[in-house]
Design a protein around this motif. Structure first.
Motif, PDB file in Angstrom:
ATOM      1  N   GLN A  48     -20.700  72.313  25.849  1.00  0.00           N
ATOM      2  CA  GLN A  48     -19.552  71.450  25.603  1.00  0.00           C
ATOM      3  C   GLN A  48     -18.712  71.985  24.444  1.00  0.00           C
ATOM      4  OE1 GLN A  48     -21.743  67.825  24.980  1.00  0.00           O
ATOM      5  NE2 GLN A  48     -21.206  67.029  27.003  1.00  0.00           N
ATOM      6  N   MET A  49     -19.363  72.474  23.405  1.00  0.00           N
ATOM      7  CA  MET A  49     -18.628  73.008  22.259  1.00  0.00           C
ATOM      8  C   MET A  49     -17.824  74.245  22.644  1.00  0.00           C
ATOM      9  SD  MET A  49     -21.450  72.510  19.199  1.00  0.00           S
ATOM     10  CE  MET A  49     -20.364  73.296  18.004  1.00  0.00           C
ATOM     11  N   VAL A  50     -18.405  75.095  23.480  1.00  0.00           N
ATOM     12  CA  VAL A  50     -17.672  76.280  23.948  1.00  0.00           C
ATOM     13  C   VAL A  50     -16.454  75.854  24.750  1.00  0.00           C
ATOM     14  CG1 VAL A  50     -17.803  78.331  25.400  1.00  0.00           C
ATOM     15  CG2 VAL A  50     -19.742  77.717  23.938  1.00  0.00           C
ATOM     16  N   ASN A  51     -16.635  74.864  25.606  1.00  0.00           N
ATOM     17  CA  ASN A  51     -15.499  74.360  26.384  1.00  0.00           C
ATOM     18  C   ASN A  51     -14.450  73.729  25.483  1.00  0.00           C
ATOM     19  OD1 ASN A  51     -14.637  73.693  29.334  1.00  0.00           O
ATOM     20  ND2 ASN A  51     -14.359  71.763  28.235  1.00  0.00           N
ATOM     21  N   PHE A  52     -14.906  73.077  24.417  1.00  0.00           N
ATOM     22  CA  PHE A  52     -13.988  72.469  23.445  1.00  0.00           C
ATOM     23  C   PHE A  52     -13.136  73.543  22.766  1.00  0.00           C
ATOM     24  CE2 PHE A  52     -12.772  70.484  19.450  1.00  0.00           C
ATOM     25  CZ  PHE A  52     -12.426  69.202  19.848  1.00  0.00           C
ATOM     26  N   VAL A  53     -13.764  74.671  22.413  1.00  0.00           N
ATOM     27  CA  VAL A  53     -13.027  75.769  21.771  1.00  0.00           C
ATOM     28  C   VAL A  53     -12.030  76.387  22.740  1.00  0.00           C
ATOM     29  CG1 VAL A  53     -13.256  78.059  20.741  1.00  0.00           C
ATOM     30  CG2 VAL A  53     -14.889  76.255  20.146  1.00  0.00           C
ATOM     31  N   LYS A  54     -12.424  76.504  24.004  1.00  0.00           N
ATOM     32  CA  LYS A  54     -11.558  77.102  25.008  1.00  0.00           C
ATOM     33  C   LYS A  54     -10.362  76.216  25.360  1.00  0.00           C
ATOM     34  CE  LYS A  54     -13.142  79.265  28.561  1.00  0.00           C
ATOM     35  NZ  LYS A  54     -12.525  80.563  28.271  1.00  0.00           N
ATOM     36  N   CYS A  55     -10.402  74.963  24.948  1.00  0.00           N
ATOM     37  CA  CYS A  55      -9.253  74.091  25.198  1.00  0.00           C
ATOM     38  C   CYS A  55      -8.009  74.580  24.467  1.00  0.00           C
ATOM     39  CB  CYS A  55      -9.579  72.657  24.770  1.00  0.00           C
ATOM     40  SG  CYS A  55     -10.764  71.810  25.851  1.00  0.00           S
ATOM     41  N   ASP A  56      -8.222  75.206  23.306  1.00  0.00           N
ATOM     42  CA  ASP A  56      -7.122  75.835  22.562  1.00  0.00           C
ATOM     43  C   ASP A  56      -5.972  74.860  22.299  1.00  0.00           C
ATOM     44  OD1 ASP A  56      -5.885  77.926  21.198  1.00  0.00           O
ATOM     45  OD2 ASP A  56      -4.890  78.708  22.988  1.00  0.00           O
ATOM     46  N   GLY A  57      -6.331  73.658  21.839  1.00  0.00           N
ATOM     47  CA  GLY A  57      -5.306  72.693  21.452  1.00  0.00           C
ATOM     48  C   GLY A  57      -4.764  71.848  22.584  1.00  0.00           C
ATOM     49  N   ASN A  58      -5.225  72.044  23.806  1.00  0.00           N
ATOM     50  CA  ASN A  58      -4.776  71.228  24.940  1.00  0.00           C
ATOM     51  C   ASN A  58      -5.415  69.842  24.844  1.00  0.00           C
ATOM     52  OD1 ASN A  58      -4.323  70.012  27.430  1.00  0.00           O
ATOM     53  ND2 ASN A  58      -4.366  71.965  28.531  1.00  0.00           N
ATOM     54  N   LEU A  59      -4.592  68.814  24.588  1.00  0.00           N
ATOM     55  CA  LEU A  59      -5.122  67.474  24.365  1.00  0.00           C
ATOM     56  C   LEU A  59      -5.846  66.933  25.589  1.00  0.00           C
ATOM     57  CD1 LEU A  59      -2.287  65.706  22.319  1.00  0.00           C
ATOM     58  CD2 LEU A  59      -4.482  66.580  21.503  1.00  0.00           C
ATOM     59  N   HIS A  60      -5.316  67.197  26.769  1.00  0.00           N
ATOM     60  CA  HIS A  60      -5.968  66.723  27.991  1.00  0.00           C
ATOM     61  C   HIS A  60      -7.372  67.318  28.112  1.00  0.00           C
ATOM     62  CE1 HIS A  60      -6.532  65.405  32.095  1.00  0.00           C
ATOM     63  NE2 HIS A  60      -6.810  66.648  32.449  1.00  0.00           N
ATOM     64  N   CYS A  61      -7.507  68.591  27.830  1.00  0.00           N
ATOM     65  CA  CYS A  61      -8.812  69.257  27.889  1.00  0.00           C
ATOM     66  C   CYS A  61      -9.736  68.736  26.790  1.00  0.00           C
ATOM     67  CB  CYS A  61      -8.619  70.771  27.775  1.00  0.00           C
ATOM     68  SG  CYS A  61     -10.163  71.716  27.777  1.00  0.00           S
ATOM     69  N   ILE A  62      -9.178  68.517  25.608  1.00  0.00           N
ATOM     70  CA  ILE A  62      -9.984  68.024  24.477  1.00  0.00           C
ATOM     71  C   ILE A  62     -10.530  66.628  24.773  1.00  0.00           C
ATOM     72  CG2 ILE A  62      -9.874  67.249  22.075  1.00  0.00           C
ATOM     73  CD1 ILE A  62      -7.925  69.538  21.545  1.00  0.00           C
ATOM     74  N   PHE A  63      -9.678  65.744  25.270  1.00  0.00           N
ATOM     75  CA  PHE A  63     -10.120  64.385  25.591  1.00  0.00           C
ATOM     76  C   PHE A  63     -11.162  64.397  26.708  1.00  0.00           C
ATOM     77  CE2 PHE A  63      -5.873  62.519  24.013  1.00  0.00           C
ATOM     78  CZ  PHE A  63      -6.385  62.443  22.719  1.00  0.00           C
ATOM     79  N   GLU A  64     -10.959  65.286  27.679  1.00  0.00           N
ATOM     80  CA  GLU A  64     -11.904  65.378  28.780  1.00  0.00           C
ATOM     81  C   GLU A  64     -13.282  65.810  28.284  1.00  0.00           C
ATOM     82  OE1 GLU A  64     -11.918  67.199  33.299  1.00  0.00           O
ATOM     83  OE2 GLU A  64     -11.009  68.375  31.686  1.00  0.00           O
ATOM     84  N   THR A  65     -13.307  66.745  27.338  1.00  0.00           N
ATOM     85  CA  THR A  65     -14.576  67.209  26.784  1.00  0.00           C
ATOM     86  C   THR A  65     -15.233  66.147  25.913  1.00  0.00           C
ATOM     87  OG1 THR A  65     -13.691  69.460  26.782  1.00  0.00           O
ATOM     88  CG2 THR A  65     -15.686  69.070  25.499  1.00  0.00           C
ATOM     89  N   MET A  66     -14.409  65.390  25.191  1.00  0.00           N
ATOM     90  CA  MET A  66     -14.944  64.378  24.276  1.00  0.00           C
ATOM     91  C   MET A  66     -15.666  63.262  25.013  1.00  0.00           C
ATOM     92  SD  MET A  66     -12.027  63.929  21.330  1.00  0.00           S
ATOM     93  CE  MET A  66     -12.916  62.529  20.647  1.00  0.00           C
ATOM     94  N   THR A  67     -15.243  62.944  26.233  1.00  0.00           N
ATOM     95  CA  THR A  67     -15.883  61.856  26.968  1.00  0.00           C
ATOM     96  C   THR A  67     -17.367  62.128  27.231  1.00  0.00           C
ATOM     97  OG1 THR A  67     -15.108  62.857  29.032  1.00  0.00           O
ATOM     98  CG2 THR A  67     -13.762  61.100  28.086  1.00  0.00           C
ATOM     99  N   SER A  68     -17.697  63.386  27.485  1.00  0.00           N
ATOM    100  CA  SER A  68     -19.101  63.728  27.715  1.00  0.00           C
ATOM    101  C   SER A  68     -19.805  64.135  26.419  1.00  0.00           C
ATOM    102  CB  SER A  68     -19.218  64.859  28.734  1.00  0.00           C
ATOM    103  OG  SER A  68     -18.594  66.029  28.257  1.00  0.00           O
ATOM    104  N   TYR A  69     -19.042  64.691  25.478  1.00  0.00           N
ATOM    105  CA  TYR A  69     -19.639  65.130  24.210  1.00  0.00           C
ATOM    106  C   TYR A  69     -20.189  63.939  23.428  1.00  0.00           C
ATOM    107  CZ  TYR A  69     -20.094  67.377  19.658  1.00  0.00           C
ATOM    108  OH  TYR A  69     -20.580  67.846  18.468  1.00  0.00           O
ATOM    109  N   THR A  70     -19.477  62.818  23.448  1.00  0.00           N
ATOM    110  CA  THR A  70     -19.950  61.634  22.727  1.00  0.00           C
ATOM    111  C   THR A  70     -21.246  61.096  23.334  1.00  0.00           C
ATOM    112  OG1 THR A  70     -18.445  60.321  24.101  1.00  0.00           O
ATOM    113  CG2 THR A  70     -17.677  60.922  21.914  1.00  0.00           C
ATOM    114  N   LEU A  71     -21.400  61.241  24.647  1.00  0.00           N
ATOM    115  CA  LEU A  71     -22.614  60.744  25.298  1.00  0.00           C
ATOM    116  C   LEU A  71     -23.843  61.539  24.852  1.00  0.00           C
ATOM    117  CD1 LEU A  71     -23.754  58.709  27.295  1.00  0.00           C
ATOM    118  CD2 LEU A  71     -23.342  60.353  29.122  1.00  0.00           C
ATOM    119  N   THR A  72     -23.705  62.845  24.715  1.00  0.00           N
ATOM    120  CA  THR A  72     -24.837  63.644  24.240  1.00  0.00           C
ATOM    121  C   THR A  72     -25.156  63.318  22.782  1.00  0.00           C
ATOM    122  OG1 THR A  72     -23.250  65.433  23.760  1.00  0.00           O
ATOM    123  CG2 THR A  72     -24.453  65.566  25.825  1.00  0.00           C
ATOM    124  N   PHE A  73     -24.124  63.049  21.995  1.00  0.00           N
ATOM    125  CA  PHE A  73     -24.355  62.677  20.598  1.00  0.00           C
ATOM    126  C   PHE A  73     -25.090  61.339  20.513  1.00  0.00           C
ATOM    127  CE2 PHE A  73     -22.931  60.719  16.563  1.00  0.00           C
ATOM    128  CZ  PHE A  73     -23.458  61.664  15.686  1.00  0.00           C
TER     129      PHE A  73
END
Length: 391
Positions: A48-73
Motif C-alpha cells: 500500500q505504501m508503494v502504491n501511495f508513493v506512485k500516486c505522485d500527488g494524485n488526490l483520487h489515487c491517494i484517497f483510494e489508497t487511504m481507504t484500505s491503508y486505514t483498515l490495515t492500521f
C-alpha cells in the motif's frame, strides 16, 4: 473453566485463539499467532505504501489508497490492544466464570444465560458478516476476468485490483497470484479485527448481565410470600445479608464496566477517528465513479461494513448505559417501603449511584451510544461535503 458455561463462549474462544488473543493459550502459541498476523498485515502495508508513493500527488489515487491503508492500521491497533492487555483480558474472562458460580436462583441463571447467548449470537453474526463482506469486496475483482471469458470484447477489460496495492509485476499477467495473496492476506488480517470486536461485544453483554442480576436481586429483596411479622422478627439475620449481597453485586457490575473502559478506551478512540475519515473518503470515491458501477458497488459494500462495525460498538455501548440507569427503576419497583429506615437510606445511596451511567468511551471524549452513532455519521457526511467542495 467450567465446561457447563464455556459453551456460551465457544465463538469468542475460537476466533481469539486464531488471533493469539485467548488468555489461556500458551505464551509461545499466542506469540506465534500474533506474529503471523502482524507479518501478514505488514506485507500488505508495504504494498500500500508503494502504491501511495506512485500516486505522485494524485488526490483520487491517494484517497483510494487511504481507504484500505486505514483498515490495515486498525488491524494492528486492535491486535496489539488485546495482546498487550492480555492480563486484563484474562481477568475479564475469569470474571465471566466466577460470576456464574455466584448465582443463587434458577431465575438468575436464566438471566445470565440469556445475555451469554446474546453475546454468542452477536459474535457469530458479526464474524460471519465481516469475513463474508471482505470476501465479497475482493471477489468483485474477478468479475471483469470472468466477463472476458464469457462475453469477450475486441480488447480485454481493464484489470480491477483486489485492493489498492502495487505488486511490482504486471497486474494482468499475474492477476491470479495477486488475487490469491490478497484474499488470504486480508482474511488473516480480518481475524485480528474480529477477535478484538467479539471480545468487546461479549464483555459488554456480560457487564449488562451483571447489572440485570443485581436489579433482579433488588426487586426480590423481600419475598412476596413473607409475612410482615416474620420480616420484622428475623430482619437482622437474612434480609440484611440480602441487601449487602445485592449492593455488592451492583458494585461488581460498576467495577466491571470501569475495567472494560480502561482496556478498550484508547483503541476505540483511534477507531472512531479513522472510521469518520474513512467513511468521508469512501463517499467521495463513490461520487468519482460515475460510470464504473462495479467499483461503486465495492465502495458501497465497504461503507456498509464501516457503518455496521460502528453500529455494533454503539449498540453495545447503549445497552451498557441503559442497564446501569435501569438500576434505579429496579430498586423502586421492589418492596423498599417494607424495609427499615436505615436500609431505605442504603437503597437511596445505590439509586444515587445509578444516576451516573456506566459507559464505554473513546478516549474519554466520545461516548458509544446510538446518539453518538448518529453524530459520527453526520460528521462523516459533513467532512465528505467539505472534501467534495475542494474538488
Amino acid at each position: 473453566m467450567s465446561s457447563t458455561y464455556s459453551q456460551y463462549y465457544d465463538v469468542i474462544k475460537k476466533v481469539s485463539s486464531l488471533a493469539g488473543q485467548w488468555p489461556y493459550q500458551t505464551p509461545r502459541t499466542r506469540l506465534f499467532c500474533v506474529s503471523l498476523i502482524t507479518l501478514n498485515t505488514l506485507s500488505v502495508i508495504v504494498l500500500q505504501m508503494v502504491n501511495f508513493v506512485k500516486c505522485d500527488g494524485n488526490l483520487h489515487c491517494i484517497f483510494e489508497t487511504m481507504t484500505s491503508y486505514t483498515l490495515t492500521f486498525v488491524t494492528l491497533v486492535k491486535l496489539f490492544t488485546c495482546y498487550f492487555n492480555r492480563c486484563k483480558i484474562k481477568a475479564l474472562i475469569d470474571h465471566f466464570f466466577n460470576d456464574w458460580d455466584k448465582l443463587e436462583t434458577p431465575e438468575e441463571y436464566e438471566i445470565m444465560e440469556t445475555y451469554a447467548k446474546n453475546g454468542r449470537r452477536y459474535s457469530m453474526g458479526y464474524s460471519l458478516y465481516c469475513f463474508a463482506c471482505l470476501a465479497l469486496f475482493m471477489c468483485a475483482s474477478l468479475i471483469p476476468q470472468l466477463l472476458n471469458v464469457v462475453l469477450p470484447l475486441n480488447e480485454s477489460r481493464p484489470v480491477l485490483p483486489p485492493y489498492p496495492g502495487h505488486y511490482f509485476v504486471d497486474e494482468e499477467e499475474y492477476f491470479l497470484h495477486i488475487f490469491c495473496h490478497s484474499i488470504v492476506a486480508w482474511e488473516i488480517a480480518m481475524t485480528g479485527i474480529v477477535a478484538h470486536d467479539c471480545m468487546f461485544l461479549s464483555c459488554v453483554e456480560h457487564g449488562c448481565s451483571i447489572f440485570a442480576v443485581a436489579g433482579f436481586r433488588f426487586e426480590r429483596l423481600i419475598y412476596e410470600d413473607t409475612p410482615m411479622k416474620v420480616l420484622r422478627t428475623h430482619w437482622s439475620d437474612s434480609y440484611c445479608k440480602r441487601i449487602v449481597f445485592s449492593v455488592h453485586t451492583h458494585q461488581e457490575a460498576v467495577k466491571f464496566a470501569q475495567f472494560l473502559e480502561d482496556i478498550f478506551s484508547l483503541s476505540l478512540a483511534i477507531q472512531v477517528g479513522l472510521n469518520t475519515v474513512v467513511i468521508s473518503i469512501t463517499l467521495l470515491q463513490i461520487t468519482h465513479q460515475n460510470s464504473d458501477t462495479l467499483e461503486s458497488s465495492r465502495y458501497i459494500v465497504y461503507i456498509a461494513g464501516q457503518l455496521i462495525h460502528l453500529f455494533y460498538l454503539s449498540f453495545e455501548g447503549q445497552k451498557l448505559i441503559d442497564h446501569s440507569l435501569q438500576m434505579c427503576n429496579k430498586i423502586y419497583n421492589g418492596s423498599w417501603y417494607e424495609l427499615p429506615i436505615k436500609s431505605q437510606k442504603l437503597m437511596l445511596l445505590v439509586m444515587m449511584k445509578s444516576f451516573r451511567p456506566c459507559c464505554v468511551s473513546a478516549g474519554k471524549i466520545y461516548i458509544f451510544s446510538l446518539q453518538g452513532f448518529c453524530t459520527i455519521v453526520q460528521a462523516s457526511v459533513s467532512y465528505f461535503t467539505m472534501l467534495a467542495s475542494f474538488q
